[in-house]
Design a protein around this motif. Sequence first.
Motif, PDB file in Angstrom:
ATOM      1  N   PHE A 125       0.852  -1.176   0.000  1.00 31.52           N
ATOM      2  CA  PHE A 125       0.000   0.000   0.000  1.00 31.52           C
ATOM      3  C   PHE A 125       0.883   1.220   0.000  1.00 31.52           C
ATOM      4  O   PHE A 125       2.099   1.134   0.086  1.00 31.52           O
ATOM      5  N   SER A 126       0.242   2.345  -0.122  1.00 35.55           N
ATOM      6  CA  SER A 126       1.031   3.572  -0.185  1.00 35.55           C
ATOM      7  C   SER A 126       0.130   4.712   0.217  1.00 35.55           C
ATOM      8  O   SER A 126      -1.042   4.512   0.506  1.00 35.55           O
ATOM      9  N   ILE A 127       0.669   5.918   0.236  1.00 31.40           N
ATOM     10  CA  ILE A 127      -0.189   7.049   0.600  1.00 31.40           C
ATOM     11  C   ILE A 127      -1.056   7.420  -0.591  1.00 31.40           C
ATOM     12  O   ILE A 127      -0.668   7.270  -1.736  1.00 31.40           O
ATOM     13  N   GLU A 128      -2.244   7.892  -0.275  1.00 34.65           N
ATOM     14  CA  GLU A 128      -3.171   8.274  -1.340  1.00 34.65           C
ATOM     15  C   GLU A 128      -2.942   9.711  -1.732  1.00 34.65           C
ATOM     16  O   GLU A 128      -2.637  10.555  -0.899  1.00 34.65           O
ATOM     17  N   SER A 129      -3.083   9.979  -3.011  1.00 35.88           N
ATOM     18  CA  SER A 129      -2.975  11.375  -3.415  1.00 35.88           C
ATOM     19  C   SER A 129      -3.822  11.599  -4.649  1.00 35.88           C
ATOM     20  O   SER A 129      -4.128  10.685  -5.400  1.00 35.88           O
ATOM     21  N   ARG A 130      -4.175  12.828  -4.834  1.00 35.91           N
ATOM     22  CA  ARG A 130      -5.014  13.181  -5.960  1.00 35.91           C
ATOM     23  C   ARG A 130      -4.260  13.013  -7.269  1.00 35.91           C
ATOM     24  O   ARG A 130      -4.846  12.882  -8.324  1.00 35.91           O
ATOM     25  N   PHE A 131      -2.918  13.049  -7.213  1.00 30.32           N
ATOM     26  CA  PHE A 131      -2.158  13.096  -8.450  1.00 30.32           C
ATOM     27  C   PHE A 131      -1.801  11.717  -8.969  1.00 30.32           C
ATOM     28  O   PHE A 131      -1.087  11.591  -9.931  1.00 30.32           O
ATOM     29  N   SER A 132      -2.269  10.711  -8.301  1.00 32.89           N
ATOM     30  CA  SER A 132      -1.892   9.380  -8.737  1.00 32.89           C
ATOM     31  C   SER A 132      -2.437   9.107 -10.128  1.00 32.89           C
ATOM     32  O   SER A 132      -3.611   9.312 -10.395  1.00 32.89           O
ATOM     33  N   ILE A 133      -1.555   8.634 -10.987  1.00 31.34           N
ATOM     34  CA  ILE A 133      -1.973   8.373 -12.368  1.00 31.34           C
ATOM     35  C   ILE A 133      -2.536   6.965 -12.497  1.00 31.34           C
ATOM     36  O   ILE A 133      -3.182   6.636 -13.460  1.00 31.34           O
ATOM     37  N   LEU A 134      -2.259   6.156 -11.511  1.00 32.42           N
ATOM     38  CA  LEU A 134      -2.687   4.769 -11.599  1.00 32.42           C
ATOM     39  C   LEU A 134      -4.196   4.698 -11.654  1.00 32.42           C
ATOM     40  O   LEU A 134      -4.874   5.380 -10.904  1.00 32.42           O
ATOM     41  N   PRO A 135      -4.701   3.843 -12.511  1.00 40.05           N
ATOM     42  CA  PRO A 135      -6.159   3.748 -12.591  1.00 40.05           C
ATOM     43  C   PRO A 135      -6.766   3.128 -11.349  1.00 40.05           C
ATOM     44  O   PRO A 135      -7.831   3.504 -10.940  1.00 40.05           O
TER      45      PRO A 135
END
Lengths: 120, 625
Positions: free
Chosen positions: B52-62
């Motif tokens: 897991f990782s931190i969530e962010s608005r900029f994540s490009i992953l679908p």
Amino acid sequence: MAEIQLGVIEARYADMIWEHEPVTSSELVKMTATAFNWKRTTAHNVLRRLIDKGLFRNDNGLVTAVISRDEFYSMQSRQYVEDTFAGSLPAFVAAFMQGSKITAEEAEAIRRMIDRAEES
Amino acid sequence: MGDIFLKLLNMSITAGWLILAVICIRLIFKKIPKWVICLLWGFVAIRLICPFSIESRFSILPSTEPIRSSTVVEGEVHNYIPSIDSHLPIVENTINPMLTESFAYNESNSAAPLQVVTYAAGFVWCFGMVLLMICAMVSAIRLYRLVREAVCVKDNIYICDAVKSPFILGIIRPRVYLSSALNETEMNYIVSHESAHLKRKDHWWKALGYLLLCVYWFHPLCWAAYALLCRDIELACDEKAAKDMTFDEKKEYSKVLLSCARQRSLIMVCPLAFGEVGVKERVKSILNYKKPALWIMIAAAAVVGILAICFLTDPRREKEEGASSAFDAADGEEDLNVENIGTENGSAENGSIENGYMETGRESPEQMDDGQAQEDDRIDVISRFMDIPWDEIESIPDVGFYDPSRWDKVICIGEIPEYDIRVYGYNDEDISGRGVAIDIAGDVNYFDWFYTTPQQIMPNLYWDEEERQLQIAFHIYTGTGASADEFVILQQYDTGTLVPHYFTYNDYTDILSKRIGYSFDNGSRELTLIDKVTGREVASVAIPEGEISEIIGIEGGNISYFELGESIKLFVRPGFFREGSAIPEYGGMPFLEFEVEREWVTTASGNTEISFDIGELVGVHQDGE
């Protein structure tokens, strides 16, 4: 005799044996342990290889030479001349000298060698 | 085993995007120093290692879970039916329904098809991983055998007859093995190159890379990533060495490289030792090496930063998923009716049910304007309901009726014994009149609905055996000037899931307002009701005298009820407003009987649902009917 190739380390080991022969294999193990930090099995394996190549002989733990060091290296040189100069000794010597002059002593030694060779 | 594999599969798919990005960057930005690219490969490793990782608005992953082991169908969560979370409409509309169909299972089966498939896949994966690890061990053992005859030259540098191409062996105490036939210059260059490797700890990174490859061997991009990583490690080392060389020295170095070059099969000869890879590329890069300009370093830093933010962070989970994730229980179905109500009639997310309560002025502790608190309550009802053991619920004998002292945690609010249908309502000190469980022949569904009001009028039920639909009319609009139902049809599927389709209070009052017209003759004090669709007059009512005479409007819906059955009827008593009054009056008004029309439609988002409408006016009933 077929061409015998020795690696650098094998050659070192062979030199060690020629220097000290006749020598027991356990002696050799000690020597290589000091010089190369080899294990006993490694020393035995490389020795086995040298024996198979026809350089040495192992009789009940005593290692002796089958051919001497000079014999071996002259064989190598002859093989080299054979391979590189199509067996032509003059060509080899010419290449060896590369146009440089030889000293009087060297000329004398070579003349004596030729006489001896012609006779036999 | 299967679950681990599924989790790894998902992680590998998300990492795959990052690998593609790094490959592109490598191709496009050729001037970026190779050690930066190695750093990017480090990001790939992080992605593959961390679940897991931190969530962010900029994540490009679908999505972090591209292959889900559960599907959401019409708002209900079905476990063990796979779906693909790609946010692409074509996948949602074609592939996911196919997956649902082919993996559909009867709850009486002991294992869902998906469970079996993932279990088998897990085994294959494990086998592959072990195989690769054995390969590495075998290669390592062979190499260790080879270098038994090596001789130490200096520190950790060894020469050996059998070694043709130099390599490093060992992770904890790494040793450099060289061919014994090298001359001194050659040896110097090679030693400096291999020492650079050791300084950069490349022997660790390569080993880590191979370990990850063992785990993720099923993903082809991982093989590409490993191969490129090996290349980039060599190139980075060359760059480090070439930094301080003159051009002549670089030429010498290249010559040495060439003479040591050896055909290497792709990756596998020995993953833990490494030697020359891609000689041509390396010679070119060495000879052309220039210390990178400042702008290149700045660009590189920017690329690294952007990549990290876009790919190392996870996409934000969407609100709807947020709601359902709170409901993720292994058994029982959860309801997302909040979403449905909100979208259907465009009212606030809290839905018309709450509005109905506000109008009646009922006070209840949970009824706050604070949306967040209601959100929590919403979750709470179902989990509290599900905490009650089912045999306790089943043993409730009668349909209950209102008696505060007799409230237990659960009452039976309706039943149809012929079809083995029972409906239960939840009630405790905090939550009242809310929380519904529907048991149809052993299949239980939970819904977070209000099911009654202080007047304690229980809902009406009707079961359509042919359509497998349960119709429920909840009497939840009561109070001053209001007495109305909220209507829902639940479609039952083979899995036992019930999917709700609502005809809400707001829905039908909207329609009615456009349907019922009037005209008022002040002289004769006759109020005439008109059906706006047909234009016919349907009823005439004499309006009694009151303080104010003028009639300014009528409305329908506040007093209404549904009659359930194969054909559904809606009985509406319109009320009229005098000028200046906000309270509708009903004196003398008839009940209008409408047919309720329903049909299956496909919405814009691709879901199929029942759409309701008010049809023909089939009867007008004056007082007493």
